[in-house]
Scaffold this motif. Structure first.
Motif, PDB file in Angstrom:
ATOM      1  N   SER A  86      -1.940  -1.719  -2.054  1.00 31.46           N
ATOM      2  CA  SER A  86      -0.470  -1.799  -2.046  1.00 31.46           C
ATOM      3  C   SER A  86      -0.543  -1.418  -1.098  1.00 31.46           C
ATOM      4  O   SER A  86      -1.047  -0.759   0.002  1.00 31.46           O
ATOM      5  N   THR A 142       3.226   0.909   1.867  1.00 31.72           N
ATOM      6  CA  THR A 142       3.615   1.485   2.216  1.00 31.72           C
ATOM      7  C   THR A 142       4.080   2.080   3.518  1.00 31.72           C
ATOM      8  O   THR A 142       2.607   2.169   4.084  1.00 31.72           O
ATOM      9  N   SER A 176       3.631  -8.559  -4.021  1.00 32.25           N
ATOM     10  CA  SER A 176       5.389  -8.473  -4.758  1.00 32.25           C
ATOM     11  C   SER A 176       6.027  -7.110  -3.994  1.00 32.25           C
ATOM     12  O   SER A 176       5.324  -6.585  -3.151  1.00 32.25           O
ATOM     13  N   ARG A 177       7.269  -7.146  -4.055  1.00 27.74           N
ATOM     14  CA  ARG A 177       8.228  -5.764  -3.136  1.00 27.74           C
ATOM     15  C   ARG A 177       8.303  -4.552  -5.318  1.00 27.74           C
ATOM     16  O   ARG A 177       9.396  -5.419  -5.277  1.00 27.74           O
ATOM     17  N   ASP A 178       8.350  -3.994  -4.634  1.00 29.52           N
ATOM     18  CA  ASP A 178       9.042  -2.705  -4.873  1.00 29.52           C
ATOM     19  C   ASP A 178      10.048  -1.920  -3.932  1.00 29.52           C
ATOM     20  O   ASP A 178       9.922  -1.011  -3.386  1.00 29.52           O
ATOM     21  N   SER A 179      11.209  -2.262  -4.193  1.00 29.91           N
ATOM     22  CA  SER A 179      12.371  -1.562  -3.171  1.00 29.91           C
ATOM     23  C   SER A 179      11.912   0.369  -3.851  1.00 29.91           C
ATOM     24  O   SER A 179      12.509   0.894  -2.355  1.00 29.91           O
ATOM     25  N   LYS A 183       9.812   2.497  -4.606  1.00 32.24           N
ATOM     26  CA  LYS A 183       9.236   2.569  -4.066  1.00 32.24           C
ATOM     27  C   LYS A 183       8.520   2.710  -3.128  1.00 32.24           C
ATOM     28  O   LYS A 183       7.832   3.108  -2.408  1.00 32.24           O
ATOM     29  N   THR A 219       7.409  -0.089  -1.546  1.00 33.63           N
ATOM     30  CA  THR A 219       5.602  -0.812  -1.724  1.00 33.63           C
ATOM     31  C   THR A 219       5.392  -2.079  -1.647  1.00 33.63           C
ATOM     32  O   THR A 219       6.610  -2.915  -2.023  1.00 33.63           O
ATOM     33  N   SER A 247       3.446  -4.659  -2.638  1.00 34.38           N
ATOM     34  CA  SER A 247       1.617  -4.780  -3.454  1.00 34.38           C
ATOM     35  C   SER A 247       1.157  -5.871  -3.226  1.00 34.38           C
ATOM     36  O   SER A 247       1.734  -7.332  -3.423  1.00 34.38           O
TER      37      SER A 247
END
Length: 123
Positions: free
Chosen positions: A21, A23, A71-74, A76, A78, A80
């Protein structure tokens, strides 16, 4: 302080999985194309995968295609990288980088680098 911070990595057996991950502090990853690079002992750093600013496009080096997923997690802030079906040749220090755009599987115009995370694949 503006920086990228990585987590994850470690030791896995051949055929196993790990998740990395990435960030940031001080800025949003949404404004950057995020790439993952790796450097094995005695070898040059190479691009592994890149995801576009909007997360619409993802690119992979041939050596990891079908095994790694970015992948993205906006929410968070983050990005990954899921590493599956690991091979001993995947052993390397993996770093994330925030750049202007993806040129295929490499992020270009890099503004920030993570500190690197060790991935070791061994039985």
């Amino acid at each position: 302080q503006l920086q990228l911070v990585e987590s994850g990595g470690g030791l896995a057996q051949p055929g196993g999985s790990l998740r990395l991950s990435c960030t940031s502090s001080g800025f949003s990853l949404d404004n950057y194309a995020i790439g993952w690079f790796r450097q094995a002992p005695g070898k040059e750093r190479e691009g592994v995968s890149c995801i576009s600013k909007g997360g619409v496009s993802a690119f992979y080096a041939d050596s990891v295609l079908g095994r790694f997923t970015i992948s993205r997690d906006s929410a968070k802030n983050t990005v990954s990288l899921l590493l599956k079906y690991l091979k001993p040749e995947d052993t390397a220090v993996y770093s994330c980088a925030a750049g202007h755009y993806c040129s295929s599987y490499e992020s270009v115009g890099i503004s920030y680098w993570g500190q690197g995370s060790q991935v070791t694949v061994s039985s």
